[in-house]
Motif scaffolding. Structure first.
Motif, PDB file in Angstrom:
ATOM      1  N   GLY A 185       0.809  -1.208   0.000  1.00 21.61           N
ATOM      2  CA  GLY A 185       0.000   0.000   0.000  1.00 21.61           C
ATOM      3  C   GLY A 185       0.845   1.261   0.000  1.00 21.61           C
ATOM      4  O   GLY A 185       0.413   2.299   0.513  1.00 21.61           O
ATOM      5  N   VAL A 186       2.034   1.178  -0.571  1.00 24.47           N
ATOM      6  CA  VAL A 186       2.946   2.326  -0.648  1.00 24.47           C
ATOM      7  C   VAL A 186       3.303   2.543  -2.115  1.00 24.47           C
ATOM      8  O   VAL A 186       3.908   1.667  -2.745  1.00 24.47           O
ATOM      9  CB  VAL A 186       4.240   2.092   0.157  1.00 24.47           C
ATOM     10  N   PRO A 187       2.928   3.676  -2.710  1.00 21.25           N
ATOM     11  CA  PRO A 187       3.262   3.926  -4.123  1.00 21.25           C
ATOM     12  C   PRO A 187       4.760   3.779  -4.360  1.00 21.25           C
ATOM     13  O   PRO A 187       5.579   4.206  -3.538  1.00 21.25           O
ATOM     14  CB  PRO A 187       2.791   5.365  -4.342  1.00 21.25           C
ATOM     15  N   PHE A 188       5.131   3.199  -5.487  1.00 19.89           N
ATOM     16  CA  PHE A 188       6.552   2.964  -5.739  1.00 19.89           C
ATOM     17  C   PHE A 188       7.318   4.253  -5.985  1.00 19.89           C
ATOM     18  O   PHE A 188       8.543   4.276  -5.860  1.00 19.89           O
ATOM     19  CB  PHE A 188       6.772   1.957  -6.872  1.00 19.89           C
ATOM     20  N   VAL A 189       6.633   5.351  -6.327  1.00 21.01           N
ATOM     21  CA  VAL A 189       7.357   6.624  -6.452  1.00 21.01           C
ATOM     22  C   VAL A 189       7.836   7.099  -5.077  1.00 21.01           C
ATOM     23  O   VAL A 189       8.703   7.975  -4.991  1.00 21.01           O
ATOM     24  CB  VAL A 189       6.493   7.716  -7.117  1.00 21.01           C
ATOM     25  N   VAL A 190       7.262   6.529  -4.011  1.00 18.59           N
ATOM     26  CA  VAL A 190       7.714   6.817  -2.648  1.00 18.59           C
ATOM     27  C   VAL A 190       8.721   5.781  -2.188  1.00 18.59           C
ATOM     28  O   VAL A 190       9.792   6.116  -1.680  1.00 18.59           O
ATOM     29  CB  VAL A 190       6.515   6.852  -1.667  1.00 18.59           C
ATOM     30  N   SER A 191       8.385   4.495  -2.368  1.00 16.88           N
ATOM     31  CA  SER A 191       9.245   3.431  -1.845  1.00 16.88           C
ATOM     32  C   SER A 191      10.499   3.203  -2.694  1.00 16.88           C
ATOM     33  O   SER A 191      11.556   2.864  -2.161  1.00 16.88           O
ATOM     34  CB  SER A 191       8.452   2.125  -1.744  1.00 16.88           C
ATOM     35  N   HIS A 192      10.376   3.373  -4.017  1.00 11.25           N
ATOM     36  CA  HIS A 192      11.509   3.134  -4.924  1.00 11.25           C
ATOM     37  C   HIS A 192      11.572   4.240  -5.989  1.00 11.25           C
ATOM     38  O   HIS A 192      11.380   3.993  -7.181  1.00 11.25           O
ATOM     39  CB  HIS A 192      11.381   1.773  -5.603  1.00 11.25           C
ATOM     40  N   PRO A 193      11.846   5.465  -5.582  1.00 11.08           N
ATOM     41  CA  PRO A 193      11.811   6.585  -6.535  1.00 11.08           C
ATOM     42  C   PRO A 193      12.902   6.538  -7.588  1.00 11.08           C
ATOM     43  O   PRO A 193      12.789   7.197  -8.623  1.00 11.08           O
ATOM     44  CB  PRO A 193      11.973   7.815  -5.637  1.00 11.08           C
ATOM     45  N   ASP A 194      13.970   5.752  -7.358  1.00 13.17           N
ATOM     46  CA  ASP A 194      15.080   5.734  -8.307  1.00 13.17           C
ATOM     47  C   ASP A 194      14.887   4.733  -9.437  1.00 13.17           C
ATOM     48  O   ASP A 194      15.665   4.738 -10.410  1.00 13.17           O
ATOM     49  CB  ASP A 194      16.393   5.388  -7.582  1.00 13.17           C
TER      50      ASP A 194
END
Length: 402
Positions: free
Chosen positions: A356-365
């Motif tokens: 439930g965590v957008p990947f632009v937050v969890s894995h922005p790179d």
């Protein structure tokens, strides 16, 4: 001293009226304002006594409770109605809600169920009646961006949620998300938010929709990102009409710089209303033949509706060189170029959805996140805040979303 909730009990059974009256005597915050033995008497007493709540039996001699509800909703709009019935079928629920009922109790119900329903309906009504109108605004209305495809499972919700968070992170603007997949919407799940109310509750209670009332039905992902969740049950989708969606989107344009709309894969009346209201429609495709076929038909329909090239843009999701065709082949088949291409990254995307965590937050790179930021930059244009990437992105997101 807090005013008591005034309740009118309308039921053709004297025993039922008396049992409900006794149940309510145990709760000091409520009082029985009157009793009615049939629908005509309920209508007359609704106008005379102006109760807060009417407990209306659905089956009464002569006029039934649903017809009475329609009349009272028009002639005594200050009163909220809870339908009581031994029938639990969805058709009765649907008819009751369309008539204007605010809740539906199935007999026999417990005292706790009765009290909870009365309190919830009353509190919703108070919230609605006490709304203060906003001052007219001179700011530019927000931009509606709809994520759409005629193929299910294409990744619309993934794109919609990550795009909303990316826009908020890199523009500093307020972003609203509307889950217009009314039967099976998952926006709240993808963002790990627990909505206290949904779009079905809003249209049921929002007789006079404005920005303040709408805000009370939104769930918060962050200070800048708010969500209007889809109904909790598929059958509740029928209570949300095309007119409701049009009014909601118009109102949201006064509160948010960007409104992201997730959609169902169909050209229903409600979806056509959303598409017409949109400033930009992102049509999502993938690199498999069934999807390409469906998207091609989708584009032909949009052209027949008079949508211009500025109205809709193509986004390619799950681009993968191993699928047997390249991006140019897909573009040639569709006769349109992709404005953004999102690479296939199942590991990152599935983990993001499950947490439930957008990947632009969890894995922005990652490449898939950078593709979303690229798409967000195209949409935001002059609002985009230039920062060094990827470090600027990481710092900005951590600062906004923890």
């Amino acid at each position: 001293m807090t005013e008591k909730i005034r309740v009118l009990i309308a039921d053709d059974s004297a025993a039922t009226r008396e049992n409900i009256r006794k149940l309510m005597e145990f709760h000091s915050e409520m009082m029985v304002a009157g009793l009615a033995a049939d629908a005509a008497e309920a209508i007359a007493k609704a106008k005379e006594l102006r109760p807060d709540i009417i407990l209306m039996d659905i089956n009464m001699p002569g006029m039934d409770g649903i017809v009475a509800t329609e009349i009272i909703t028009t002639e005594a709009p200050q009163t909220s109605i809870i339908i009581m019935s031994v029938q639990g079928e969805q058709e009765y629920l649907r008819r009751a809600m369309i008539a204007g009922a605010k809740d539906y109790l199935i007999k026999p119900f417990t005292g706790d169920e009765l009290v909870q329903a009365v309190k919830q309906v009353y509190n919703n009504a108070q919230r609605r009646h006490n709304v203060l109108k906003f001052e007219p605004k001179t700011v530019e209305p927000g931009k509606i961006i709809t994520v759409f495809s005629t193929k299910g499972g294409i990744g619309k919700t993934t794109i919609a949620t990550n795009l909303a968070v990316a826009l908020a992170a890199r523009t500093g603007a307020k972003v609203g998300i509307v889950d217009a997949d009314l039967q099976f919407g998952d926006v709240a799940l993808f963002l790990n938010v627990l909505p206290q109310a949904t779009i079905a509750d809003l249209v049921r209670d929002g007789d006079e929709l404005d920005e303040k009332l709408l805000d009370s039905y939104l769930a918060s992902y962050s200070e800048q990102v708010k969500v209007l969740a889809a109904p909790l049950r598929p059958e509740q989708a029928e209570t949300v009409t095309a007119g409701h969606l049009a009014a909601i989107l118009r109102t949201m344009k006064n509160s948010f710089k960007y409104i992201i709309v997730d959609t169902a894969p169909s050209f229903s009346d409600t979806m056509l209303t959303v598409l017409d209201a949109s400033d930009l429609v992102l049509v999502v495709s993938a690199m498999d033949l069934p999807t390409i076929k469906n998207v091609k038909l989708c584009l032909e329909i949009m052209e027949s509706l008079g949508y211009t090239d500025d109205k809709f843009k193509l986004v390619l999701n799950r681009a993968n060189a191993e699928c047997g065709m390249d991006v140019r082949e897909v573009e040639e088949s569709l006769r349109y170029a992709f404005v953004a291409t999102l690479p296939s990254d199942g590991k990152t995307v599935v983990a993001s959805v499950n947490r439930g965590v957008p990947f632009v937050v969890s894995h922005p790179d990652t490449a898939v996140s950078q593709s979303i930021f690229h798409l967000a930059r195209i949409i935001a244009s002059g609002d985009w805040k230039a920062e060094p990437e990827p470090r600027g992105v990481i710092h900005k997101i951590k600062r906004l979303f923890g």
